[in-house]
Design a protein around this motif. Sequence first.
Motif, PDB file in Angstrom:
ATOM      1  N   GLY A  52      -2.890 -18.654  16.001  1.00 14.85           N
ATOM      2  CA  GLY A  52      -2.848 -17.929  14.735  1.00 14.85           C
ATOM      3  C   GLY A  52      -3.049 -16.427  14.858  1.00 14.85           C
ATOM      4  O   GLY A  52      -3.038 -15.723  13.853  1.00 14.85           O
ATOM      5  N   ALA A  53      -3.223 -15.946  16.106  1.00  6.63           N
ATOM      6  CA  ALA A  53      -3.458 -14.505  16.277  1.00  6.63           C
ATOM      7  C   ALA A  53      -2.166 -13.694  16.213  1.00  6.63           C
ATOM      8  O   ALA A  53      -2.200 -12.490  15.969  1.00  6.63           O
ATOM      9  CB  ALA A  53      -4.168 -14.237  17.600  1.00  6.63           C
ATOM     10  N   GLY A  54      -1.011 -14.351  16.457  1.00  3.76           N
ATOM     11  CA  GLY A  54       0.267 -13.641  16.391  1.00  3.76           C
ATOM     12  C   GLY A  54       0.883 -13.357  17.747  1.00  3.76           C
ATOM     13  O   GLY A  54       1.771 -12.506  17.864  1.00  3.76           O
ATOM     14  N   LYS A  55       0.459 -14.078  18.774  1.00  7.00           N
ATOM     15  CA  LYS A  55       0.975 -13.850  20.125  1.00  7.00           C
ATOM     16  C   LYS A  55       2.479 -14.061  20.205  1.00  7.00           C
ATOM     17  O   LYS A  55       3.182 -13.300  20.886  1.00  7.00           O
ATOM     18  CB  LYS A  55       0.264 -14.791  21.104  1.00  7.00           C
ATOM     19  N   SER A  56       2.979 -15.072  19.513  1.00  3.52           N
ATOM     20  CA  SER A  56       4.418 -15.365  19.584  1.00  3.52           C
ATOM     21  C   SER A  56       5.252 -14.221  19.023  1.00  3.52           C
ATOM     22  O   SER A  56       6.324 -13.908  19.548  1.00  3.52           O
ATOM     23  CB  SER A  56       4.733 -16.664  18.830  1.00  3.52           C
ATOM     24  N   GLU A  57       4.756 -13.584  17.978  1.00  4.00           N
ATOM     25  CA  GLU A  57       5.476 -12.447  17.389  1.00  4.00           C
ATOM     26  C   GLU A  57       5.478 -11.263  18.358  1.00  4.00           C
ATOM     27  O   GLU A  57       6.494 -10.580  18.525  1.00  4.00           O
ATOM     28  CB  GLU A  57       4.831 -12.049  16.059  1.00  4.00           C
ATOM     29  N   VAL A  58       4.355 -11.028  19.020  1.00  2.18           N
ATOM     30  CA  VAL A  58       4.290  -9.956  20.016  1.00  2.18           C
ATOM     31  C   VAL A  58       5.242 -10.247  21.166  1.00  2.18           C
ATOM     32  O   VAL A  58       5.963  -9.362  21.645  1.00  2.18           O
ATOM     33  CB  VAL A  58       2.842  -9.786  20.541  1.00  2.18           C
ATOM     34  N   VAL A  73      -4.068  -8.854  25.278  1.00  2.00           N
ATOM     35  CA  VAL A  73      -4.643  -9.853  24.377  1.00  2.00           C
ATOM     36  C   VAL A  73      -4.298  -9.479  22.941  1.00  2.00           C
ATOM     37  O   VAL A  73      -4.558  -8.348  22.503  1.00  2.00           O
ATOM     38  CB  VAL A  73      -6.177  -9.946  24.551  1.00  2.00           C
ATOM     39  N   VAL A  74      -3.693 -10.422  22.222  1.00  2.00           N
ATOM     40  CA  VAL A  74      -3.430 -10.247  20.794  1.00  2.00           C
ATOM     41  C   VAL A  74      -4.665 -10.768  20.066  1.00  2.00           C
ATOM     42  O   VAL A  74      -5.002 -11.952  20.169  1.00  2.00           O
ATOM     43  CB  VAL A  74      -2.167 -11.003  20.354  1.00  2.00           C
ATOM     44  N   ASP A  75      -5.346  -9.875  19.360  1.00  2.00           N
ATOM     45  CA  ASP A  75      -6.647 -10.203  18.782  1.00  2.00           C
ATOM     46  C   ASP A  75      -6.581 -10.245  17.263  1.00  2.00           C
ATOM     47  O   ASP A  75      -5.943  -9.411  16.620  1.00  2.00           O
ATOM     48  CB  ASP A  75      -7.678  -9.150  19.223  1.00  2.00           C
ATOM     49  N   ALA A  76      -7.233 -11.260  16.703  1.00  2.16           N
ATOM     50  CA  ALA A  76      -7.413 -11.350  15.252  1.00  2.16           C
ATOM     51  C   ALA A  76      -8.766 -12.008  15.010  1.00  2.16           C
ATOM     52  O   ALA A  76      -9.239 -12.790  15.833  1.00  2.16           O
ATOM     53  CB  ALA A  76      -6.298 -12.164  14.614  1.00  2.16           C
ATOM     54  N   SER A  77      -9.374 -11.683  13.896  1.00  2.00           N
ATOM     55  CA  SER A  77     -10.677 -12.272  13.589  1.00  2.00           C
ATOM     56  C   SER A  77     -10.508 -13.766  13.322  1.00  2.00           C
ATOM     57  O   SER A  77      -9.431 -14.220  12.905  1.00  2.00           O
ATOM     58  CB  SER A  77     -11.284 -11.605  12.362  1.00  2.00           C
ATOM     59  N   PRO A  78     -11.555 -14.558  13.543  1.00  2.00           N
ATOM     60  CA  PRO A  78     -11.479 -15.990  13.232  1.00  2.00           C
ATOM     61  C   PRO A  78     -11.093 -16.248  11.774  1.00  2.00           C
ATOM     62  O   PRO A  78     -10.382 -17.209  11.480  1.00  2.00           O
ATOM     63  CB  PRO A  78     -12.902 -16.487  13.526  1.00  2.00           C
ATOM     64  N   GLU A  79     -11.532 -15.375  10.871  1.00  2.00           N
ATOM     65  CA  GLU A  79     -11.187 -15.539   9.453  1.00  2.00           C
ATOM     66  C   GLU A  79      -9.682 -15.389   9.239  1.00  2.00           C
ATOM     67  O   GLU A  79      -9.059 -16.152   8.482  1.00  2.00           O
ATOM     68  CB  GLU A  79     -11.939 -14.504   8.600  1.00  2.00           C
ATOM     69  N   LEU A 102      -7.876 -18.462  10.726  1.00  2.00           N
ATOM     70  CA  LEU A 102      -8.023 -19.624   9.842  1.00  2.00           C
ATOM     71  C   LEU A 102      -7.096 -19.517   8.640  1.00  2.00           C
ATOM     72  O   LEU A 102      -6.408 -20.480   8.271  1.00  2.00           O
ATOM     73  CB  LEU A 102      -9.482 -19.731   9.391  1.00  2.00           C
ATOM     74  N   ALA A 103      -7.030 -18.321   8.054  1.00  2.00           N
ATOM     75  CA  ALA A 103      -6.169 -18.117   6.882  1.00  2.00           C
ATOM     76  C   ALA A 103      -4.705 -18.352   7.234  1.00  2.00           C
ATOM     77  O   ALA A 103      -3.956 -18.975   6.473  1.00  2.00           O
ATOM     78  CB  ALA A 103      -6.371 -16.705   6.334  1.00  2.00           C
ATOM     79  N   ARG A 104      -4.277 -17.860   8.402  1.00  2.00           N
ATOM     80  CA  ARG A 104      -2.879 -18.038   8.806  1.00  2.00           C
ATOM     81  C   ARG A 104      -2.562 -19.505   9.086  1.00  2.00           C
ATOM     82  O   ARG A 104      -1.488 -19.994   8.731  1.00  2.00           O
ATOM     83  CB  ARG A 104      -2.583 -17.195  10.047  1.00  2.00           C
TER      84      ARG A 104
END
Length: 203
Positions: A11-17, A129-135, A138-140
């Motif tokens: 859910g962090a968006g690695k695939s988009e990167v 590293v593609v980083d996103a908060s756990p929140e 979870l939302a994605r």
Amino acid sequence: MLKVGLTGGIGAGKSEVSRLLAGYGAVVVDADRIAREVVEPGTPGLAAVVEAFGESVLTEAGELDRPALGAVVFGDPQKLRTLNAIVHPLVGARSAELEGAAGPDAIVVHDVPLLAENGLAPLYDLVVVVDASPETQLARLTARRGMTEEDARARMAAQATREQRLAVATIVIDNDGPLEALEPQVRTVWDELTKRAGGDAGP
């Protein structure tokens, strides 16, 4: 050749990167895609999986029944080790083959979901590293992938922690914001990669 490890939590968006980097000219080696290819019908990989776990892990069409296999190995460390011992060497060999075909001046991005978990950072010249908060993750996962909150939390908990991923990062892409904020960051990262590779590898 510049060898780059790309990772990020679910859910962090690695695939988009990964998609954006491919558009700039990177040779992307997708570990998940290869893991599916090496157990397609007719492959030695699928034959080995069936030998280890039986015909019950096949669909009626003779393809790998991933949910059935997951039910067999999930929660059984020994069976999971058996599966990994079959699949990981095949993925490694195919990844090396694709990397070898990329050419000496290529920027090869290895898209590896479990890079931190498996201690693979030393294999690469640098790690993004593609980083996103756990929140945000979870939302994605609940909004875009339709997971229940419980399932999403379980999937996140099965991966490395945010801190463990950041600990192996050479470059961090912050993807807590909207999609339009991501592309300029990835472009900047691409410029940095081309600089490190010693030339202009893209448009």
